[in-house]
Design a protein around this motif. Structure first.
Motif, PDB file in Angstrom:
ATOM      1  N   UNK A 133       1.224  -3.864  -6.198  1.00  0.00           N
ATOM      2  CA  UNK A 133       0.435  -5.088  -6.114  1.00  0.00           C
ATOM      3  C   UNK A 133       0.068  -5.421  -4.673  1.00  0.00           C
ATOM      4  N   UNK A 134       0.938  -5.055  -3.729  1.00  0.00           N
ATOM      5  CA  UNK A 134       0.716  -5.371  -2.324  1.00  0.00           C
ATOM      6  C   UNK A 134       0.274  -4.160  -1.507  1.00  0.00           C
ATOM      7  N   UNK A 135      -0.188  -3.111  -2.215  1.00  0.00           N
ATOM      8  CA  UNK A 135      -0.720  -1.913  -1.559  1.00  0.00           C
ATOM      9  C   UNK A 135       0.267  -1.296  -0.574  1.00  0.00           C
ATOM     10  N   UNK A 136       1.523  -1.258  -0.959  1.00  0.00           N
ATOM     11  CA  UNK A 136       2.575  -0.637  -0.153  1.00  0.00           C
ATOM     12  C   UNK A 136       2.935   0.700  -0.791  1.00  0.00           C
ATOM     13  N   UNK A 137       2.817   1.753  -0.036  1.00  0.00           N
ATOM     14  CA  UNK A 137       3.101   3.083  -0.566  1.00  0.00           C
ATOM     15  C   UNK A 137       4.596   3.367  -0.642  1.00  0.00           C
ATOM     16  N   UNK A 138       4.930   4.449  -1.320  1.00  0.00           N
ATOM     17  CA  UNK A 138       6.316   4.895  -1.455  1.00  0.00           C
ATOM     18  C   UNK A 138       6.455   6.231  -0.731  1.00  0.00           C
ATOM     19  N   UNK A 139       7.310   6.265   0.273  1.00  0.00           N
ATOM     20  CA  UNK A 139       7.534   7.504   1.019  1.00  0.00           C
ATOM     21  C   UNK A 139       8.414   8.465   0.242  1.00  0.00           C
ATOM     22  N   UNK A 140       9.451   7.950  -0.381  1.00  0.00           N
ATOM     23  CA  UNK A 140      10.338   8.786  -1.197  1.00  0.00           C
ATOM     24  C   UNK A 140      11.035   7.911  -2.223  1.00  0.00           C
ATOM     25  N   UNK A 141      11.353   8.520  -3.364  1.00  0.00           N
ATOM     26  CA  UNK A 141      12.045   7.808  -4.438  1.00  0.00           C
ATOM     27  C   UNK A 141      12.928   8.809  -5.169  1.00  0.00           C
TER      28      UNK A 141
END
Length: 366
Positions: free
Chosen positions: A127-135
């Motif tokens: 929703x806040x356009x924050x990416x995920x580097x690793x999960x």
């Protein structure tokens, strides 16, 4: 006091208030004379005398150096510390914990708590356009991409244009699931920080500001979690009020029953509305076992009752019991007499038209 003096005082007030920034108001103020004090040399004891015992309990620590992170003087923040706010029903914090951490208890049995929390985190990031580097789902650890914070730079009070500075941070979220799976702790930690010049300066961020950013980030996630729960509850209430379709069928024991096109959790509250509309009073109930004890009082005796339809059921005004059971994505309703004997298929078919009509009625008014 004339108008000119009032205007002059007003201008001075505006000037003084504009000269102090938010950071200045949050910092300690004063002369900080203690910074100039030197450590007193220990007492010199002659060689022929015994040195008295000493205790370091009240020793004053060394002041900050260029390589230490001890906060003294103007570096000390006097602002109230940021707190984790457990908005969600069933959430809480550990008393005395210095971490940005919140604990969630299982309140939705439709899916595992672990999935609910991570779905909320991912929804907030998207929703806040924050990416995920690793999960890593195996270790329950997620690292975000850069979270950009655009802040208005402090400008002189007489400047009408605003300049902005950007700071970037990365956060690591860890989920610690209890062995029983019904409680989980979500922790937020800042792991990287770029200042307005693009320099990696995490080591230069003071502990108070670092914790404030970590708490703010986890509070945003908690707010998203709370919104999701309230939205789901609102949608569920709307679904129950809209009603459900039904058919005649048989329960797991082969007894004649009414099959509701709704899951057990939704059919249970709707059934109580329908029974009251049909002239039943619920005397006792137990949702865990799916048992209701009811009494049939006949149709409403008001003077206008029966003008529009015949509400009379082919039942004696007596006590009855209903068995409510899960049947996959449906729910079965079995009518029984007070002796626990199930209704025959003929008797169920006689009360089914009224039951199905009320069960399917939209915005049922009781």
């Amino acid at each position: 006091m004339n108008n000119k003096n009032v205007l002059a005082l007003a201008v001075v007030g505006v000037f003084l208030s504009a000269c102090s920034s938010v950071d200045d108001r949050a910092a300690a103020s004063g002369d900080f004379e203690y910074l100039e004090h030197e450590t007193v040399a220990p007492i010199k004891v002659p060689e022929d005398l015994t040195v008295p015992p000493t205790n370091s309990r009240y020793a004053i620590p060394d002041l900050a150096t260029e390589t230490s992170s001890v906060l003294v003087g103007n570096d000390i923040s006097v602002a109230s510390p940021r707190l984790v706010i457990p908005l969600v029903s069933g959430s809480h914090v550990e008393e005395g914990s210095k971490e940005a951490k919140v604990l969630f208890d299982q309140i939705n049995d439709k899916e595992p708590l672990e999935k609910t929390i991570w779905d909320t985190v991912l929804a907030y990031l998207e929703l806040n356009n924050i990416g995920v580097e690793s999960f890593d789902k195996d270790t329950n650890e997620l690292v975000t991409d850069w979270v950009i914070d655009r802040q208005e730079d402090d400008a002189s009070w007489y400047e009408f244009s605003s300049e902005y500075i950007e700071k970037a941070r990365k956060f690591k979220l860890n989920l610690d699931l209890a062995p029983h799976g019904r409680t989980a702790a979500l922790t937020s930690k800042m792991i990287k920080y770029l200042d307005e010049d693009g320099n990696d300066s995490l080591v230069n961020v003071n502990p108070i500001d670092k914790r404030t950013d970590e708490v703010n980030f986890i509070n945003f996630i908690i707010a998203e979690y709370d919104f999701g729960i309230r939205l789901e509850r609102s949608q569920r209430i709307a679904k129950i009020r809209d009603g459900f379709s039904s058919q005649m069928g048989f329960n797991a024991d082969g007894d004649a029953a009414v099959m509701i096109d709704a899951v057990y959790a939704d059919a249970w509250p709707r059934l109580q509305l329908v029974l009251r509309k049909m002239g039943f009073d619920v005397v006792d109930l137990d949702q865990s076992s799916g048992l209701l004890f009811v009494k049939y009082n006949g149709p409403d005796d008001s003077w206008f009752s029966g003008w529009f339809s015949d509400d009379e059921l082919p039942l004696d005004e007596d006590d009855y019991r209903l068995i409510v059971e899960k049947a996959g994505d449906k729910t079965s309703i079995t009518f029984k007499d007070i002796e626990n004997e199930p209704f025959s298929a003929q008797k169920v078919s006689e009360i089914y038209p009224a039951f199905s009509e009320y069960m399917a009625a939209s915005d049922l008014d009781i």
